[in-house]
Design a protein around this motif. Structure first.
Motif, PDB file in Angstrom:
ATOM      1  N   ALA A  64       0.827  -1.222   0.000  1.00 58.28           N
ATOM      2  CA  ALA A  64       0.000   0.000   0.000  1.00 58.28           C
ATOM      3  C   ALA A  64       0.853   1.260   0.000  1.00 58.28           C
ATOM      4  CB  ALA A  64      -0.954  -0.007   1.204  1.00 58.28           C
ATOM      5  N   TYR A  65       1.806   1.314  -0.929  1.00 59.12           N
ATOM      6  CA  TYR A  65       2.703   2.475  -0.973  1.00 59.12           C
ATOM      7  C   TYR A  65       1.976   3.758  -1.356  1.00 59.12           C
ATOM      8  CZ  TYR A  65       6.543  -0.792  -0.441  1.00 59.12           C
ATOM      9  OH  TYR A  65       7.392  -1.759   0.060  1.00 59.12           O
ATOM     10  N   HIS A  66       0.774   3.608  -1.897  1.00 59.84           N
ATOM     11  CA  HIS A  66       0.004   4.810  -2.250  1.00 59.84           C
ATOM     12  C   HIS A  66      -0.473   5.558  -1.005  1.00 59.84           C
ATOM     13  CE1 HIS A  66      -2.838   1.467  -1.816  1.00 59.84           C
ATOM     14  NE2 HIS A  66      -3.735   2.356  -1.443  1.00 59.84           N
ATOM     15  N   LEU A  67      -0.325   4.951   0.175  1.00 61.43           N
ATOM     16  CA  LEU A  67      -0.702   5.628   1.418  1.00 61.43           C
ATOM     17  C   LEU A  67       0.435   6.434   2.023  1.00 61.43           C
ATOM     18  CD1 LEU A  67      -2.736   2.782   3.210  1.00 61.43           C
ATOM     19  CD2 LEU A  67      -3.609   4.611   1.749  1.00 61.43           C
ATOM     20  N   ARG A  68       1.629   6.286   1.487  1.00 63.33           N
ATOM     21  CA  ARG A  68       2.788   6.991   2.035  1.00 63.33           C
ATOM     22  C   ARG A  68       2.694   8.486   1.743  1.00 63.33           C
ATOM     23  NH1 ARG A  68       7.639   4.134   3.031  1.00 63.33           N
ATOM     24  NH2 ARG A  68       8.811   5.892   2.254  1.00 63.33           N
ATOM     25  N   VAL A  69       3.025   9.295   2.735  1.00 59.20           N
ATOM     26  CA  VAL A  69       3.007  10.748   2.540  1.00 59.20           C
ATOM     27  C   VAL A  69       4.368  11.208   2.015  1.00 59.20           C
ATOM     28  CG1 VAL A  69       1.246  11.147   4.290  1.00 59.20           C
ATOM     29  CG2 VAL A  69       3.651  11.146   4.951  1.00 59.20           C
ATOM     30  N   ALA A  70       4.346  12.313   1.296  1.00 59.09           N
ATOM     31  CA  ALA A  70       5.560  12.802   0.626  1.00 59.09           C
ATOM     32  C   ALA A  70       6.639  13.242   1.603  1.00 59.09           C
ATOM     33  CB  ALA A  70       5.200  13.960  -0.307  1.00 59.09           C
ATOM     34  N   SER A  71       6.269  13.550   2.828  1.00 62.52           N
ATOM     35  CA  SER A  71       7.254  14.038   3.808  1.00 62.52           C
ATOM     36  C   SER A  71       8.343  13.007   4.084  1.00 62.52           C
ATOM     37  CB  SER A  71       6.562  14.421   5.113  1.00 62.52           C
ATOM     38  OG  SER A  71       5.936  13.295   5.701  1.00 62.52           O
ATOM     39  N   LEU A  72       8.054  11.716   3.856  1.00 62.50           N
ATOM     40  CA  LEU A  72       9.052  10.678   4.097  1.00 62.50           C
ATOM     41  C   LEU A  72      10.223  10.773   3.124  1.00 62.50           C
ATOM     42  CD1 LEU A  72       6.706   7.635   4.791  1.00 62.50           C
ATOM     43  CD2 LEU A  72       8.157   8.817   6.439  1.00 62.50           C
ATOM     44  N   GLU A  73      10.017  11.455   2.024  1.00 60.22           N
ATOM     45  CA  GLU A  73      11.084  11.608   1.030  1.00 60.22           C
ATOM     46  C   GLU A  73      11.929  12.853   1.287  1.00 60.22           C
ATOM     47  OE1 GLU A  73      11.286   9.058  -0.875  1.00 60.22           O
ATOM     48  OE2 GLU A  73       9.357   8.279  -0.159  1.00 60.22           O
ATOM     49  N   LEU A  74      11.585  13.614   2.301  1.00 57.40           N
ATOM     50  CA  LEU A  74      12.298  14.853   2.599  1.00 57.40           C
ATOM     51  C   LEU A  74      13.339  14.635   3.681  1.00 57.40           C
ATOM     52  CD1 LEU A  74       9.271  17.336   2.777  1.00 57.40           C
ATOM     53  CD2 LEU A  74      10.754  16.918   0.809  1.00 57.40           C
ATOM     54  N   SER A  75      14.423  15.375   3.585  1.00 56.98           N
ATOM     55  CA  SER A  75      15.400  15.383   4.679  1.00 56.98           C
ATOM     56  C   SER A  75      14.827  16.219   5.821  1.00 56.98           C
ATOM     57  CB  SER A  75      16.727  15.976   4.207  1.00 56.98           C
ATOM     58  OG  SER A  75      16.542  17.308   3.765  1.00 56.98           O
ATOM     59  N   TRP A  76      15.461  16.138   7.000  1.00 58.74           N
ATOM     60  CA  TRP A  76      14.900  16.818   8.165  1.00 58.74           C
ATOM     61  C   TRP A  76      14.835  18.330   7.970  1.00 58.74           C
ATOM     62  CZ3 TRP A  76      17.754  20.394  10.862  1.00 58.74           C
ATOM     63  CH2 TRP A  76      19.138  20.408  10.608  1.00 58.74           C
ATOM     64  N   PHE A  77      15.832  18.919   7.292  1.00 58.63           N
ATOM     65  CA  PHE A  77      15.807  20.372   7.132  1.00 58.63           C
ATOM     66  C   PHE A  77      14.773  20.788   6.084  1.00 58.63           C
ATOM     67  CE2 PHE A  77      19.136  18.909   4.216  1.00 58.63           C
ATOM     68  CZ  PHE A  77      18.829  19.580   3.047  1.00 58.63           C
ATOM     69  N   GLN A  78      14.486  19.888   5.120  1.00 61.94           N
ATOM     70  CA  GLN A  78      13.415  20.174   4.169  1.00 61.94           C
ATOM     71  C   GLN A  78      12.048  20.042   4.832  1.00 61.94           C
ATOM     72  OE1 GLN A  78      14.570  17.196   1.257  1.00 61.94           O
ATOM     73  NE2 GLN A  78      15.212  18.776  -0.192  1.00 61.94           N
TER      74      GLN A  78
END
Length: 520
Positions: free
Chosen positions: A464-478
């Motif tokens: 169910a990767y379609h449930l993943r939010v985009a924030s997981l692809e960001l670094s902490w400072f982003q």
């Protein structure tokens, strides 16, 4: 007719299970020695087996459960319960000093590291690892055991977390769930949702310290454990942020409302089971409690027999003054001179007792499962937290007006008696407990069915990767927009610098012009 009806329902259950999802291989890893944790975790795994799945559970407890439909295999963590029992002999939680939040982080991390290493190093777990079996999903009990999450990658399954409490800093960051310290009280801080400035300040400091400790100290040690005991394992960072589903043992009726991303599912109350018949002696005792009864239990991890004498005497003296009967979970034979209105036992069927109409009050340690059960059956509480999340649950009971909180170290005969009298005689506590019971029961689907549905959903849709939010692809400072705010502040700084230069330039010209006029 009843037998025929039961057979009919059984066939409907069986057919529904087959239609809902093909049999999947599911591994559950639950090394916690606390029986209260195991009751929740095993209830979930047993229901998965009954739904037709091939279930394997790693835990310190053996039951030899025979499912109605699928299969149920136990991988026993032998020696865990014995080691825990030895440690418990040396530790009296009643005498434990009050820990500040930073020391609590250190202690919880230390326990987590030891538990994780002992689990992965255990010979039975190593045999499972060496077998190179494959599983469709791996469910891990969430408690400072991040290295265990690497097992999902090793066994080729989708990672599912089971949190015995609601959303928190411990799990939010793994799925990108917003967790602002301005309105999300930390479990170990025990603040209400509407915090004062001082509380928000301390909550923010704790949140910052916790995350720094996790990133710089705790995660590297967990990563070492993972690579030491699991061959060809993925890096811990890759394992941590590959969570497909989080099952939260929480509900708005027993915890503060909080934001949740799509892969987080509330299933609080899922372990509530159909009631059994009370033993006749207990049934008669409660039926004959014409003035009402109090149920007193400090849970499965804390023994009342270990109470200091002054606290035990406070309870005895208070109970002696009451017209109510008392059921007290007490792990030794009671003394002959105890009040006649007290009945003790090493274990009581808690849900069946709370469901009895003559029970007016539950004196509890404030454990989450006990709080859920009290709310489900509409019983007000006096929460006496000892450790962990219990303080947070006690605060919620008090702010929700279905109970009162009493700090263990502050117990006296008078403040205990006054709280009991207030709960029993002031109608709002019972009324609010009943309202919350309605809220918990008024669900679109039974929480256990919801849990099973989402586990099968994750398997069906390949994580169910379609449930993943985009924030997981960001670094902490982003994620915290530091790069955006940095550019904005840089722009403002440059503008201010230019304006300053212009101001200085204009001021100097004006001053020079004035000086020339004076010379003339």
């Amino acid at each position: 007719m009843l037998l025929v009806g039961n057979q009919f329902l059984w066939w409907i259950f069986l057919i529904g299970s087959i239609l809902r999802c093909q049999s999947a291989r599911i591994l559950g890893v639950f090394p916690m020695t606390g029986r209260s944790h195991y009751i929740l975790e095993s209830a979930l795994m047993k229901t998965l087996a009954d739904a037709g799945h091939d279930v394997t559970i790693v835990s310190p407890y053996a039951e030899n459960y025979v499912p109605r439909n699928g299969s149920y295999r136990e991988i026993l963590l032998t020696g865990f319960l014995e080691a825990y029992a030895e440690k418990r002999k040396a530790i009296n939680l009643f005498d434990s000093p009050r820990l500040n939040a930073i020391k609590a982080i250190y202690l919880v991390n230390k326990i987590g590291l030891t538990l994780t290493q002992n689990t992965l190093a255990h010979e039975n777990v190593q045999k499972l690892i060496e077998s190179k079996e494959k599983f469709d999903a791996v469910i891990v009990g969430q408690f400072m055991n991040d290295a265990l999450k690497g097992l999902a990658h090793y066994f080729g399954g989708h990672l599912i977390l089971f949190s015995s409490v609601g959303s928190s800093t411990w799990v939010n960051h793994l799925v990108g769930n917003p967790s602002l310290p301005s309105y999300t009280p930390e479990i170990l801080m025990s603040f209400p949702a509407k915090m004062t400035y001082s509380q928000r300040f301390r909550n923010t400091l704790f949140n910052t310290a916790f995350n720094i400790i996790q990133i710089l100290i705790f995660h590297p040690k967990q990563n070492e454990i993972l690579h030491k005991y699991v061959p060809n394992s993925t890096d811990l960072d890759d394992a941590l942020y590959n969570v497909s589903l989080v099952l939260l043992n929480s509900h708005e009726s027993v915890s503060y409302p909080s934001s949740t991303v799509p892969c987080m599912v509330h299933i609080g109350g899922f372990h509530i089971k159909p009631l059994n018949t009370l033993p006749q002696s207990l049934q008669d005792y409660l039926d004959n409690s014409v003035n009402g009864a109090i149920y007193f239990s400090l849970g499965s991890n804390v023994n009342s027999k270990d109470m200091p004498a002054d606290k035990k005497n406070a309870f005895l003296n208070v109970f002696k003054r009451l017209k109510l009967n008392v059921l007290w979970k007490y792990e030794e034979d009671s003394l002959e001179d105890w009040p006649k209105n007290i009945k003790t036992a090493e274990w009581f069927p808690q849900q069946e007792i709370l469901a009895h109409p003559n029970v007016k009050l539950f004196i509890t340690h404030g454990g989450y499962s006990s709080t859920i059960e009290a709310v489900f059956y509409g019983i007000p509480v006096i929460a006496i937290p000892i450790y962990g999340d219990q303080k947070m649950n006690a605060v919620y009971a008090e702010t929700g007006n279905f109970g009162l909180s009493l700090n263990w170290h502050d117990i006296t005969e008078e403040n205990l008696y006054s709280r009991i009298q207030e709960i029993v005689n002031v109608p709002k506590y019972k009324e609010n407990a009943k309202k919350r019971s309605q809220l918990m029961r008024d669900r679109e689907i039974h929480p256990m069915d919801r849990a099973i549905y989402w586990i099968e959903y994750v398997i069906k849709y390949d994580g169910a990767y379609h449930l993943r939010v985009a924030s997981l692809e960001l670094s902490w400072f982003q994620y915290y927009l530091l790069d955006v705010y940095g550019l904005i502040f840089l722009f403002i700084f440059v503008i201010c610098l230019v304006l300053r230069k212009l101001f200085v330039l204009l001021f100097c010209r004006k001053r020079n012009a004035l000086q020339k006029l004076k010379v003339k």
